[in-house]
Write a protein that holds these residues in place. Structure first.
Motif, PDB file in Angstrom:
ATOM      1  N   ASP A  65       8.454   5.539   8.307  1.00 25.24           N
ATOM      2  CA  ASP A  65       7.642   4.572   9.045  1.00 25.24           C
ATOM      3  C   ASP A  65       6.206   4.548   8.553  1.00 25.24           C
ATOM      4  OD1 ASP A  65       9.763   3.994  11.072  1.00 25.24           O
ATOM      5  OD2 ASP A  65       9.511   6.139  11.426  1.00 25.24           O
ATOM      6  N   ARG A  98     -10.775  10.351   2.100  1.00 23.35           N
ATOM      7  CA  ARG A  98     -10.856   9.855   0.728  1.00 23.35           C
ATOM      8  C   ARG A  98     -12.295   9.473   0.362  1.00 23.35           C
ATOM      9  NH1 ARG A  98      -5.770   8.407   2.497  1.00 23.35           N
ATOM     10  NH2 ARG A  98      -6.502   6.554   3.565  1.00 23.35           N
ATOM     11  N   ARG A 133      -7.713   2.717  11.806  1.00 23.27           N
ATOM     12  CA  ARG A 133      -6.278   2.999  11.730  1.00 23.27           C
ATOM     13  C   ARG A 133      -5.948   4.139  10.771  1.00 23.27           C
ATOM     14  NH1 ARG A 133      -3.033  -1.912  13.411  1.00 23.27           N
ATOM     15  NH2 ARG A 133      -1.282  -0.603  12.794  1.00 23.27           N
ATOM     16  N   PRO A 182      -5.296   7.586   9.354  1.00 23.29           N
ATOM     17  CA  PRO A 182      -5.140   8.955   9.846  1.00 23.29           C
ATOM     18  C   PRO A 182      -6.030   9.913   9.062  1.00 23.29           C
ATOM     19  CG  PRO A 182      -3.001   7.944   9.317  1.00 23.29           C
ATOM     20  CD  PRO A 182      -4.065   7.074   8.732  1.00 23.29           C
ATOM     21  N   VAL A 199      -3.291   3.253  -0.884  1.00 23.45           N
ATOM     22  CA  VAL A 199      -2.762   4.419  -0.170  1.00 23.45           C
ATOM     23  C   VAL A 199      -1.819   3.915   0.913  1.00 23.45           C
ATOM     24  CG1 VAL A 199      -3.344   6.399   1.304  1.00 23.45           C
ATOM     25  CG2 VAL A 199      -4.878   5.753  -0.563  1.00 23.45           C
ATOM     26  N   ARG A 215      -6.014  13.710   7.906  1.00 20.86           N
ATOM     27  CA  ARG A 215      -5.044  14.797   7.796  1.00 20.86           C
ATOM     28  C   ARG A 215      -5.728  16.162   7.841  1.00 20.86           C
ATOM     29  NH1 ARG A 215      -0.107  12.159   8.468  1.00 20.86           N
ATOM     30  NH2 ARG A 215      -0.292  10.118   7.509  1.00 20.86           N
ATOM     31  N   GLU A 265       0.363   5.469   4.292  1.00 22.08           N
ATOM     32  CA  GLU A 265       0.557   6.666   5.103  1.00 22.08           C
ATOM     33  C   GLU A 265       1.716   6.450   6.054  1.00 22.08           C
ATOM     34  OE1 GLU A 265      -2.444   9.109   6.290  1.00 22.08           O
ATOM     35  OE2 GLU A 265      -4.011   8.270   4.999  1.00 22.08           O
ATOM     36  N   SER A 266       2.616   7.429   6.077  1.00 23.87           N
ATOM     37  CA  SER A 266       3.674   7.444   7.077  1.00 23.87           C
ATOM     38  C   SER A 266       3.188   8.334   8.220  1.00 23.87           C
ATOM     39  CB  SER A 266       4.953   8.009   6.472  1.00 23.87           C
ATOM     40  OG  SER A 266       4.770   9.359   6.138  1.00 23.87           O
ATOM     41  N   VAL A 267       4.025   8.519   9.253  1.00 26.98           N
ATOM     42  CA  VAL A 267       3.631   9.382  10.359  1.00 26.98           C
ATOM     43  C   VAL A 267       3.233  10.747   9.809  1.00 26.98           C
ATOM     44  CG1 VAL A 267       4.373  10.475  12.513  1.00 26.98           C
ATOM     45  CG2 VAL A 267       5.154   8.167  11.968  1.00 26.98           C
ATOM     46  N   LYS A 268       3.983  11.213   8.818  1.00 26.99           N
ATOM     47  CA  LYS A 268       3.812  12.576   8.321  1.00 26.99           C
ATOM     48  C   LYS A 268       2.776  12.746   7.224  1.00 26.99           C
ATOM     49  CE  LYS A 268       5.545  16.543   8.774  1.00 26.99           C
ATOM     50  NZ  LYS A 268       4.731  17.531   9.487  1.00 26.99           N
ATOM     51  N   ALA A 269       2.717  11.808   6.256  1.00 25.61           N
ATOM     52  CA  ALA A 269       1.945  12.116   5.057  1.00 25.61           C
ATOM     53  C   ALA A 269       1.352  10.873   4.409  1.00 25.61           C
ATOM     54  CB  ALA A 269       2.838  12.838   4.047  1.00 25.61           C
ATOM     55  N   ALA A 270       0.359  11.112   3.538  1.00 21.47           N
ATOM     56  CA  ALA A 270      -0.274  10.041   2.781  1.00 21.47           C
ATOM     57  C   ALA A 270       0.256  10.057   1.351  1.00 21.47           C
ATOM     58  CB  ALA A 270      -1.787  10.246   2.767  1.00 21.47           C
ATOM     59  N   VAL A 321      11.117   9.169  11.939  1.00 20.26           N
ATOM     60  CA  VAL A 321      10.208   9.963  12.775  1.00 20.26           C
ATOM     61  C   VAL A 321       9.673   9.171  13.967  1.00 20.26           C
ATOM     62  CG1 VAL A 321       8.012  11.222  12.782  1.00 20.26           C
ATOM     63  CG2 VAL A 321       9.533  11.410  10.810  1.00 20.26           C
ATOM     64  N   LEU A 322       9.260   7.930  13.696  1.00 20.01           N
ATOM     65  CA  LEU A 322       8.630   7.123  14.752  1.00 20.01           C
ATOM     66  C   LEU A 322       9.598   6.885  15.915  1.00 20.01           C
ATOM     67  CD1 LEU A 322       5.794   5.680  14.769  1.00 20.01           C
ATOM     68  CD2 LEU A 322       7.057   3.591  14.271  1.00 20.01           C
ATOM     69  N   GLU A 348      -4.024   1.223   2.815  1.00 16.57           N
ATOM     70  CA  GLU A 348      -5.374   0.947   2.309  1.00 16.57           C
ATOM     71  C   GLU A 348      -5.225   0.249   0.972  1.00 16.57           C
ATOM     72  OE1 GLU A 348      -8.820   3.848   2.848  1.00 16.57           O
ATOM     73  OE2 GLU A 348      -8.378   4.035   0.718  1.00 16.57           O
ATOM     74  N   PHE A 359      -0.530  10.384  12.812  1.00 13.38           N
ATOM     75  CA  PHE A 359      -0.417   9.199  13.647  1.00 13.38           C
ATOM     76  C   PHE A 359       0.326   9.599  14.915  1.00 13.38           C
ATOM     77  CE2 PHE A 359       1.784   5.306  14.979  1.00 13.38           C
ATOM     78  CZ  PHE A 359       0.736   4.388  14.977  1.00 13.38           C
ATOM     79  N   VAL A 397       2.416   3.670   8.744  1.00 11.41           N
ATOM     80  CA  VAL A 397       1.482   3.428   9.847  1.00 11.41           C
ATOM     81  C   VAL A 397       0.086   3.010   9.371  1.00 11.41           C
ATOM     82  CG1 VAL A 397       2.699   4.976  11.409  1.00 11.41           C
ATOM     83  CG2 VAL A 397       0.857   5.886   9.985  1.00 11.41           C
ATOM     84  N   PHE A 398      -0.135   3.073   8.052  1.00 15.57           N
ATOM     85  CA  PHE A 398      -1.462   2.718   7.543  1.00 15.57           C
ATOM     86  C   PHE A 398      -1.352   2.368   6.065  1.00 15.57           C
ATOM     87  CE2 PHE A 398      -5.450   3.989   5.405  1.00 15.57           C
ATOM     88  CZ  PHE A 398      -6.326   3.144   6.054  1.00 15.57           C
TER      89      PHE A 398
END
Lengths: 124, 365
Positions: free
Chosen positions: A33, B345, B291, B293, A54, B295, A56-61, B36-37, A38, B316, A35-36
């Protein structure tokens, strides 16, 4: 012309004078999924292999690289408001940016759809 | 690298189409095909089943186990009634955190559940300090399932009517669908729910029975992480470790009044001094305004661009619908509402310090 793919799972499709860039269906599946997103600003000059965007999923970029060199002329602002579009339509509506190719010959080193499919199979 | 370890549910995870990853030497499901979502949202709306069999299960028996364990933790363990569970912390001599764990008073002594990554070190630590007065026995033939979410109690009551009699942080041995289990009403999601310790050989059967219920879906480590982050719960090795004290981590509530007066736990000098004078930094909740995230390891700056700390967990929040993070900041910047910047970044992005948790806990107290 036909879509070409990189080993980093970007796709690029030349449409007249411009090339459209996005990430592959396989890439969106692996990322999960989104979510962001760039995106590079219009006017930015990218070299083949430069970090360009870039996701990004829920877990990682994850970094997205320029499949070919060129100047960014448009970004897909719809993704900034609705990053999930990448999961729904990775190789169509969810294109990332358009650029003016600096050297169309750079496309020759990229994979066609069949070669990319075979490449993905070696990964799983 | 040693061979990855597998839980008794490994084959079931594969059958369910899980994507497996290495987690501290264990081959674990990070997500199922749902993603996951959706797993996260499902757990908050219905009930999610988690395989947490990689966590260490330990019995501390004989002698006066509660009094003995108090030499290693700042919590009130002596005061636990049988069937009562408590969150506590193994501290080191500098006041750092060796692990966080749940300890339950049983008829025979204590039952502890420790983090997978700390399992071997914890058991060596417990043995060195508690044997031969107590016997420290790792339960290697047990699995651990977590059933979490608002529908958990309804679902589990059908298989174990006695579970409805437990309140939050209570635990009892009871048959679940005929299997001898220890059922505890607690978890790591902020939701009502249970953790079920059971014989490894029965784990797959019970998991399949639970997953056959329409309200229950399997949840992987990915959503486990986003659920606990929204609930403001620390993850060992990220938000807490040997370089952080319980006072800095917002875990002073786990240090009982009697223990503050008496001391007698590792690192008491440092921890009691921080309780009295305040810690040098505090763990806070962070809400980025945009928006993007932020990390783990993201630099936190004050409004003028001076470094005041770093993010320890960030991502997120599916229920929040926006990025969320936790991190340590200097105490002067720890008040909710304080504007800060998160350097993502290379760009300083505006954010605010907020109260934890991000999503209210729904424990059945």
């Amino acid at each position: 012309m036909a879509t070409r793919y990189t080993k980093d799972h970007e796709w690029v499709r030349v449409d007249g004078e411009l090339a459209v860039v996005g990430i592959s269906e396989h890439a969106q599946e692996q990322l999960g999924d989104i979510v962001f997103v760039e995106l590079p600003e219009p006017g930015r000059a990218l070299k083949q292999g430069d970090q360009a965007a870039v996701v990004e999923s829920v877990k990682a970029a994850s970094d997205i690289y320029a499949p070919i060199s060129g100047e960014v002329v448009e970004k897909n602002s719809a993704l900034e408001d609705n990053p999930a579009l990448v999961n729904e339509s990775a190789e169509d509506a969810a294109w990332f940016f358009k650029l003016r190719p600096a050297d169309p010959k750079e496309l020759d080193v990229l994979m066609d759809a069949e070669a990319y499919r075979a490449f993905v199979e070696t990964l799983t | 690298m040693a061979e990855p370890k597998r839980t008794p549910l490994f084959d079931l995870h594969r059958e369910l189409g899980a994507r497996m990853v290495d987690f501290v030497g264990w081959e674990m499901p990070v997500q199922y095909p749902q993603g996951v979502l959706q797993e996260h949202l499902w757990c908050r709306a219905e009930a999610g089943l988690f395989d947490v069999s990689h966590m260490g299960q330990v019995h501390i028996l004989n002698g006066d186990a509660p009094a003995a364990l108090e030499r290693l933790v700042p919590g009130n363990i002596v005061g636990l009634a049988p069937g009562q569970a408590r969150y506590t912390i193994l501290t080191d001599d500098a006041g750092g955190i060796l692990d966080d764990l749940i300890v339950t008073r049983t008829e025979a002594g204590l039952f502890a559940v420790v983090n997978a990554g700390c399992r071997d070190a914890d058991i060596a630590h417990l043995r060195a300090a508690l044997e031969p007065i107590c016997r420290v026995a790792e339960l290697t033939d047990r699995a651990l399932l977590a059933l979490q979410g608002p529908a958990a109690v309804t679902v589990l009551t059908r298989l174990a009517p006695a579970c409805a009699g437990l309140r939050f942080m209570q635990s009892a041995e009871m048959p679940v669908d005929g299997i001898p289990c220890r059922v505890s009403r607690l978890g790591y999601t902020g939701e009502d729910g249970f953790e079920i310790s059971l014989p490894a050989d029965d784990a797959s059967r019970l998991a399949r029975t639970l997953l056959a219920v329409p309200e229950v879906r399997p949840i992987g480590l990915g959503a486990r992480d986003s659920l606990r982050l929204e609930a403001g719960l620390c993850l060992y090795g990220h938000d807490i470790d040997r370089t952080t004290t319980p006072v800095e981590a917002g875990l002073a509530w786990t240090i009982a009044k009697r223990r503050r007066e008496e001391g007698g736990f590792p690192g008491a000098a440092t921890i009691l001094a921080q309780l009295r004078d305040g810690p040098p930094r505090r763990l806070v909740g962070l809400r980025p305004e945009g928006r993007a995230p932020a990390r783990e390891h993201t630099e936190i700056q004050d409004r003028h661009g001076r470094r005041i700390g770093a993010v320890t967990s960030g991502g997120f929040g599916p229920t929040v619908g926006a990025p969320i993070a936790m991190g340590y900041v200097e105490p002067a910047h720890a008040a909710p509402g304080t504007p800060v910047q998160l350097v993502v970044r290379g760009k300083p992005l505006p954010a605010k310090v907020v109260e934890l948790p991000f999503v209210p806990h729904r424990y059945q107290r």
